[in-house]
Write an enzyme that holds these catalytic residues in place. Structure first.
Site, PDB file in Angstrom:
ATOM      1  N   ASN A  37       0.946  -1.199  -0.140  1.00  0.00           N
ATOM      2  CA  ASN A  37       0.050  -0.180   0.057  1.00  0.00           C
ATOM      3  C   ASN A  37       0.845   1.077  -0.119  1.00  0.00           C
ATOM      4  O   ASN A  37       1.562   1.514   0.782  1.00  0.00           O
ATOM      5  CB  ASN A  37      -0.814  -0.020   1.167  1.00  0.00           C
ATOM      6  CG  ASN A  37      -1.733   1.213   1.327  1.00  0.00           C
ATOM      7  OD1 ASN A  37      -1.823   2.077   0.388  1.00  0.00           O
ATOM      8  ND2 ASN A  37      -2.357   1.328   2.569  1.00  0.00           N
ATOM      9  N   TRP A  38       1.062   2.020  -1.120  1.00  0.00           N
ATOM     10  CA  TRP A  38       1.936   3.039  -1.364  1.00  0.00           C
ATOM     11  C   TRP A  38       1.362   4.473  -0.724  1.00  0.00           C
ATOM     12  O   TRP A  38       2.098   5.273  -0.591  1.00  0.00           O
ATOM     13  CB  TRP A  38       2.107   3.352  -2.752  1.00  0.00           C
ATOM     14  CG  TRP A  38       3.314   2.204  -3.483  1.00  0.00           C
ATOM     15  CD1 TRP A  38       4.041   1.115  -2.658  1.00  0.00           C
ATOM     16  CD2 TRP A  38       3.702   2.359  -4.752  1.00  0.00           C
ATOM     17  NE1 TRP A  38       4.622   0.381  -3.560  1.00  0.00           N
ATOM     18  CE2 TRP A  38       4.473   1.217  -4.643  1.00  0.00           C
ATOM     19  CE3 TRP A  38       3.422   3.207  -5.901  1.00  0.00           C
ATOM     20  CZ2 TRP A  38       5.378   0.936  -5.726  1.00  0.00           C
ATOM     21  CZ3 TRP A  38       4.305   2.861  -7.006  1.00  0.00           C
ATOM     22  CH2 TRP A  38       4.913   1.545  -6.959  1.00  0.00           C
ATOM     23  N   LYS A  39       0.097   4.302  -0.535  1.00  0.00           N
ATOM     24  CA  LYS A  39      -0.587   5.668   0.105  1.00  0.00           C
ATOM     25  C   LYS A  39      -0.162   6.834  -0.700  1.00  0.00           C
ATOM     26  O   LYS A  39      -0.160   6.499  -2.010  1.00  0.00           O
ATOM     27  CB  LYS A  39      -0.100   5.802   1.601  1.00  0.00           C
ATOM     28  CG  LYS A  39      -0.278   4.518   2.247  1.00  0.00           C
ATOM     29  CD  LYS A  39      -0.176   4.910   4.026  1.00  0.00           C
ATOM     30  CE  LYS A  39      -0.150   3.751   4.558  1.00  0.00           C
ATOM     31  NZ  LYS A  39      -0.462   3.513   6.030  1.00  0.00           N
ATOM     32  N   HIS A  77      -9.876   1.449   4.650  1.00  0.00           N
ATOM     33  CA  HIS A  77      -8.737   1.607   5.551  1.00  0.00           C
ATOM     34  C   HIS A  77      -8.725   2.510   6.550  1.00  0.00           C
ATOM     35  O   HIS A  77      -9.583   3.359   6.463  1.00  0.00           O
ATOM     36  CB  HIS A  77      -7.461   1.943   4.179  1.00  0.00           C
ATOM     37  CG  HIS A  77      -6.113   1.958   4.820  1.00  0.00           C
ATOM     38  ND1 HIS A  77      -5.671   3.031   5.868  1.00  0.00           N
ATOM     39  CD2 HIS A  77      -5.147   1.079   4.688  1.00  0.00           C
ATOM     40  CE1 HIS A  77      -4.430   2.737   5.994  1.00  0.00           C
ATOM     41  NE2 HIS A  77      -4.208   1.632   5.452  1.00  0.00           N
ATOM     42  N   GLY A 125       1.713   2.676  10.744  1.00  0.00           N
ATOM     43  CA  GLY A 125       2.852   3.792  10.698  1.00  0.00           C
ATOM     44  C   GLY A 125       3.365   3.984  11.770  1.00  0.00           C
ATOM     45  O   GLY A 125       4.092   5.181  11.878  1.00  0.00           O
ATOM     46  N   SER A 180       3.045  -1.608  10.403  1.00  0.00           N
ATOM     47  CA  SER A 180       4.558  -1.940  10.759  1.00  0.00           C
ATOM     48  C   SER A 180       4.992  -3.157  10.491  1.00  0.00           C
ATOM     49  O   SER A 180       6.020  -3.545  11.119  1.00  0.00           O
ATOM     50  CB  SER A 180       4.706  -1.292  12.074  1.00  0.00           C
ATOM     51  OG  SER A 180       4.240  -0.177  12.442  1.00  0.00           O
ATOM     52  N   GLU A 201      -5.843  -4.459  10.546  1.00  0.00           N
ATOM     53  CA  GLU A 201      -4.917  -3.668  10.900  1.00  0.00           C
ATOM     54  C   GLU A 201      -5.306  -2.804  12.145  1.00  0.00           C
ATOM     55  O   GLU A 201      -5.950  -1.805  11.840  1.00  0.00           O
ATOM     56  CB  GLU A 201      -4.821  -2.555   9.597  1.00  0.00           C
ATOM     57  CG  GLU A 201      -4.409  -3.166   8.259  1.00  0.00           C
ATOM     58  CD  GLU A 201      -3.942  -2.329   7.345  1.00  0.00           C
ATOM     59  OE1 GLU A 201      -2.649  -2.265   7.034  1.00  0.00           O
ATOM     60  OE2 GLU A 201      -4.335  -1.217   6.978  1.00  0.00           O
TER      61      GLU A 201
HETATM   62  P1  PGA Z   1       2.379   0.512   7.544  1.00  0.00           P
HETATM   63  O1  PGA Z   1       0.846   0.895   7.088  1.00  0.00           O
HETATM   64  O2  PGA Z   1       3.154  -0.640   7.226  1.00  0.00           O
HETATM   65  O3  PGA Z   1       3.164   1.972   7.033  1.00  0.00           O
HETATM   66  O4  PGA Z   1       2.233   0.509   9.019  1.00  0.00           O
HETATM   67  C1  PGA Z   1       0.104  -0.167   6.594  1.00  0.00           C
HETATM   68  C2  PGA Z   1      -0.945   0.277   6.136  1.00  0.00           C
HETATM   69  O5  PGA Z   1      -1.446   1.309   6.655  1.00  0.00           O
HETATM   70  O6  PGA Z   1      -1.615  -0.442   5.046  1.00  0.00           O
END
Ligand code: PGA
Length: 227
Positions: free
Chosen positions: A8-10, A97, A154, A186, A148
Protein backbone atom coordinates in the site's frame (compact mmCIF):
# COMPACT_ATOMS: atom_id res chain seq x y z
CA UNK A 1 -3.85 -21.48 0.28
CA UNK A 2 -1.49 -19.18 -1.64
CA UNK A 3 -0.08 -16.33 0.42
CA UNK A 4 -1.02 -12.74 -0.42
CA UNK A 5 1.35 -9.79 -0.03
CA UNK A 6 -0.11 -6.34 -0.67
CA UNK A 7 1.92 -3.13 -0.96
CA UNK A 8 0.00 0.00 0.00
CA UNK A 9 1.92 3.00 -1.28
CA UNK A 10 -0.53 5.55 0.14
CA UNK A 11 0.24 9.09 -1.11
CA UNK A 12 3.75 8.33 -2.39
CA UNK A 13 5.58 8.04 -5.72
CA UNK A 14 5.42 9.75 -9.08
CA UNK A 15 5.25 7.93 -12.43
CA UNK A 16 9.09 7.83 -12.87
CA UNK A 17 9.53 6.62 -9.27
CA UNK A 18 6.92 3.92 -9.79
CA UNK A 19 8.68 2.72 -12.95
CA UNK A 20 12.02 2.59 -11.17
CA UNK A 21 10.42 0.55 -8.35
CA UNK A 22 8.97 -1.91 -10.89
CA UNK A 23 12.30 -2.29 -12.67
CA UNK A 24 14.04 -3.18 -9.40
CA UNK A 25 11.29 -5.68 -8.56
CA UNK A 26 11.50 -7.23 -12.04
CA UNK A 27 15.24 -7.74 -11.62
CA UNK A 28 14.95 -9.24 -8.13
CA UNK A 29 11.73 -11.28 -8.01
CA UNK A 30 12.35 -15.02 -8.33
CA UNK A 31 9.84 -17.52 -9.80
CA UNK A 32 10.04 -19.39 -6.47
CA UNK A 33 8.48 -16.34 -4.80
CA UNK A 34 5.59 -16.10 -7.24
CA UNK A 35 4.83 -19.82 -6.92
CA UNK A 36 4.07 -19.27 -3.24
CA UNK A 37 2.18 -15.99 -3.24
CA UNK A 38 0.13 -13.42 -5.05
CA UNK A 39 1.71 -9.97 -4.97
CA UNK A 40 -0.49 -6.87 -5.27
CA UNK A 41 0.65 -3.25 -5.51
CA UNK A 42 -1.76 -0.45 -4.62
CA UNK A 43 -0.47 2.90 -5.91
CA UNK A 44 -2.43 6.14 -6.12
CA UNK A 45 -5.10 5.81 -8.80
CA UNK A 46 -3.39 8.06 -11.35
CA UNK A 47 -0.38 5.70 -11.53
CA UNK A 48 -2.45 2.62 -12.41
CA UNK A 49 -2.52 2.84 -16.26
CA UNK A 50 1.20 3.53 -16.58
CA UNK A 51 2.04 0.77 -14.10
CA UNK A 52 -0.24 -1.65 -15.93
CA UNK A 53 1.67 -0.97 -19.17
CA UNK A 54 5.04 -1.25 -17.44
CA UNK A 55 4.12 -4.54 -15.74
CA UNK A 56 3.18 -6.11 -19.06
CA UNK A 57 6.34 -4.74 -20.71
CA UNK A 58 8.53 -6.15 -17.93
CA UNK A 59 6.47 -9.39 -17.89
CA UNK A 60 6.18 -9.57 -14.12
CA UNK A 61 3.33 -11.36 -12.44
CA UNK A 62 2.08 -8.53 -10.24
CA UNK A 63 -1.51 -7.55 -9.63
CA UNK A 64 -2.61 -3.97 -9.20
CA UNK A 65 -5.02 -2.56 -6.68
CA UNK A 66 -6.62 0.82 -6.05
CA UNK A 67 -6.51 2.36 -2.58
CA UNK A 68 -10.13 3.45 -2.69
CA UNK A 69 -13.19 3.63 -4.93
CA UNK A 70 -16.24 5.85 -5.10
CA UNK A 71 -19.42 4.51 -3.55
CA UNK A 72 -21.28 6.07 -6.47
CA UNK A 73 -21.57 4.56 -9.95
CA UNK A 74 -21.43 7.84 -11.89
CA UNK A 75 -22.81 11.36 -11.80
CA UNK A 76 -22.09 14.73 -10.21
CA UNK A 77 -19.48 13.61 -7.67
CA UNK A 78 -16.44 15.84 -8.16
CA UNK A 79 -13.11 14.20 -7.44
CA UNK A 80 -14.38 10.62 -7.32
CA UNK A 81 -13.16 7.59 -9.31
CA UNK A 82 -15.71 4.89 -10.03
CA UNK A 83 -15.40 1.11 -9.96
CA UNK A 84 -16.27 0.98 -13.67
CA UNK A 85 -13.40 3.39 -14.44
CA UNK A 86 -10.98 1.17 -12.51
CA UNK A 87 -11.83 -1.87 -14.60
CA UNK A 88 -8.87 -3.05 -16.67
CA UNK A 89 -6.43 -1.05 -14.54
CA UNK A 90 -7.01 -2.46 -11.07
CA UNK A 91 -7.70 -6.06 -10.07
CA UNK A 92 -8.63 -5.25 -6.50
CA UNK A 93 -9.44 -2.33 -4.20
CA UNK A 94 -8.59 -1.53 -0.59
CA UNK A 95 -11.86 -0.70 1.14
CA UNK A 96 -12.25 0.89 4.58
CA UNK A 97 -8.59 1.51 5.30
CA UNK A 98 -8.06 2.99 8.76
CA UNK A 99 -6.88 6.29 7.24
CA UNK A 100 -10.08 6.54 5.16
CA UNK A 101 -12.17 5.93 8.27
CA UNK A 102 -10.16 8.32 10.47
CA UNK A 103 -9.26 11.17 8.10
CA UNK A 104 -12.09 11.03 5.57
CA UNK A 105 -14.96 10.07 7.84
CA UNK A 106 -15.87 6.79 6.16
CA UNK A 107 -18.59 5.02 8.07
CA UNK A 108 -19.63 1.39 8.08
CA UNK A 109 -22.53 2.23 5.73
CA UNK A 110 -20.23 3.90 3.18
CA UNK A 111 -17.81 0.99 3.35
CA UNK A 112 -20.65 -1.44 2.75
CA UNK A 113 -21.67 0.47 -0.38
CA UNK A 114 -18.08 0.36 -1.63
CA UNK A 115 -17.87 -3.39 -1.05
CA UNK A 116 -21.03 -3.90 -3.05
CA UNK A 117 -19.92 -1.68 -5.92
CA UNK A 118 -16.60 -3.58 -6.15
CA UNK A 119 -18.31 -6.94 -6.36
CA UNK A 120 -20.73 -5.65 -8.96
CA UNK A 121 -17.81 -4.49 -11.12
CA UNK A 122 -15.68 -7.61 -10.72
CA UNK A 123 -13.05 -5.90 -8.57
CA UNK A 124 -11.82 -7.89 -5.58
CA UNK A 125 -12.35 -5.81 -2.43
CA UNK A 126 -9.82 -6.12 0.38
CA UNK A 127 -11.74 -5.03 3.45
CA UNK A 128 -9.50 -3.42 6.07
CA UNK A 129 -10.72 -3.59 9.67
CA UNK A 130 -9.31 -2.34 12.94
CA UNK A 131 -11.32 -4.58 15.22
CA UNK A 132 -13.64 -7.56 14.69
CA UNK A 133 -16.77 -5.44 15.22
CA UNK A 134 -16.05 -3.81 11.84
CA UNK A 135 -16.41 -7.14 10.02
CA UNK A 136 -19.63 -7.82 8.13
CA UNK A 137 -21.99 -10.44 9.44
CA UNK A 138 -23.84 -12.97 7.36
CA UNK A 139 -23.24 -14.05 3.80
CA UNK A 140 -21.70 -12.16 0.88
CA UNK A 141 -18.55 -11.13 2.71
CA UNK A 142 -15.41 -9.98 0.85
CA UNK A 143 -12.92 -12.73 -0.10
CA UNK A 144 -9.97 -10.95 1.55
CA UNK A 145 -9.94 -9.02 4.82
CA UNK A 146 -6.97 -7.23 6.40
CA UNK A 147 -6.66 -6.77 10.14
CA UNK A 148 -4.90 -3.48 10.79
CA UNK A 149 -4.98 -2.33 14.41
CA UNK A 150 -4.86 1.49 14.40
CA UNK A 151 -2.01 1.69 16.93
CA UNK A 152 0.22 -0.41 14.67
CA UNK A 153 -0.22 1.58 11.45
CA UNK A 154 2.76 3.73 10.56
CA UNK A 155 4.08 3.71 14.13
CA UNK A 156 6.87 1.15 13.92
CA UNK A 157 5.02 -0.76 16.64
CA UNK A 158 3.42 -3.84 15.13
CA UNK A 159 0.87 -5.93 16.95
CA UNK A 160 2.16 -9.07 18.65
CA UNK A 161 1.82 -11.91 16.11
CA UNK A 162 -0.05 -14.02 18.68
CA UNK A 163 -2.60 -11.24 19.22
CA UNK A 164 -3.05 -10.77 15.46
CA UNK A 165 -3.52 -14.54 15.18
CA UNK A 166 -6.37 -14.41 17.72
CA UNK A 167 -8.19 -11.79 15.64
CA UNK A 168 -7.50 -13.67 12.39
CA UNK A 169 -8.95 -16.80 13.96
CA UNK A 170 -12.03 -14.89 15.09
CA UNK A 171 -12.44 -13.48 11.55
CA UNK A 172 -12.35 -16.97 10.06
CA UNK A 173 -14.82 -18.25 12.61
CA UNK A 174 -17.21 -15.48 11.63
CA UNK A 175 -16.68 -15.37 7.85
CA UNK A 176 -15.72 -18.97 7.09
CA UNK A 177 -12.42 -20.71 6.47
CA UNK A 178 -12.33 -19.68 2.78
CA UNK A 179 -11.71 -16.02 3.59
CA UNK A 180 -8.08 -14.88 3.38
CA UNK A 181 -6.98 -12.89 6.40
CA UNK A 182 -4.05 -10.48 6.13
CA UNK A 183 -2.26 -8.61 8.87
CA UNK A 184 -1.08 -5.01 8.40
CA UNK A 185 0.65 -2.44 10.59
CA UNK A 186 4.42 -1.77 10.68
CA UNK A 187 5.28 -4.97 8.82
CA UNK A 188 8.88 -5.18 7.62
CA UNK A 189 11.36 -7.84 6.51
CA UNK A 190 12.45 -8.44 10.11
CA UNK A 191 9.02 -9.16 11.58
CA UNK A 192 6.98 -10.54 8.65
CA UNK A 193 7.95 -14.16 9.36
CA UNK A 194 6.35 -13.97 12.81
CA UNK A 195 3.00 -13.03 11.29
CA UNK A 196 3.07 -15.38 8.31
CA UNK A 197 3.83 -18.38 10.50
CA UNK A 198 0.56 -17.92 12.43
CA UNK A 199 -2.08 -20.54 11.58
CA UNK A 200 -4.81 -18.14 10.41
CA UNK A 201 -2.77 -15.33 8.86
CA UNK A 202 -2.61 -15.78 5.08
CA UNK A 203 -0.66 -12.70 4.13
CA UNK A 204 0.35 -9.15 4.92
CA UNK A 205 -0.51 -5.59 3.94
CA UNK A 206 2.64 -3.48 3.91
CA UNK A 207 2.73 0.32 3.92
CA UNK A 208 5.97 2.20 4.58
CA UNK A 209 8.28 -0.81 4.08
CA UNK A 210 6.88 -1.43 0.59
CA UNK A 211 8.17 1.90 -0.75
CA UNK A 212 11.76 0.69 -0.93
CA UNK A 213 11.83 -2.08 -3.57
CA UNK A 214 14.87 -3.81 -2.00
CA UNK A 215 13.11 -4.01 1.36
CA UNK A 216 9.92 -5.20 -0.35
CA UNK A 217 11.91 -7.97 -2.07
CA UNK A 218 13.32 -8.98 1.33
CA UNK A 219 9.74 -9.17 2.66
CA UNK A 220 8.69 -11.40 -0.26
CA UNK A 221 11.71 -13.64 0.30
CA UNK A 222 10.92 -13.91 4.02
CA UNK A 223 7.30 -14.87 3.24
CA UNK A 224 8.52 -17.52 0.78
CA UNK A 225 10.81 -19.04 3.42
CA UNK A 226 8.01 -19.63 5.93
CA UNK A 227 5.32 -20.63 3.40
P1 PGA B 1 2.46 0.62 7.63
O1 PGA B 1 1.04 0.80 6.95
O2 PGA B 1 3.05 -0.67 7.13
O3 PGA B 1 3.25 1.82 7.19
O4 PGA B 1 2.25 0.59 9.11
C1 PGA B 1 0.19 -0.28 6.73
C2 PGA B 1 -1.11 0.17 6.15
O5 PGA B 1 -1.63 1.21 6.58
O6 PGA B 1 -1.67 -0.44 5.22
Amino acid sequence: MKRIVVANWKLHKTVPEAKEWLETIARGIRPAILEKMGVVVCPTTILLPEMRREISKLKIELSLGAQDVSRFERGAYTGEVSAEQLQGWADCVLVGHSERRRLFGETGAVIQQKLEICLKNRLVPILCFESPDQLPVGSGHPPIVAYEPRAAIGTGQPDAPEDAQKVAHQAKEGLGAAVSVLYGGSVNSGNVGGFISQADIDGVLVGEASLDPEEFLRILEAVRRVS
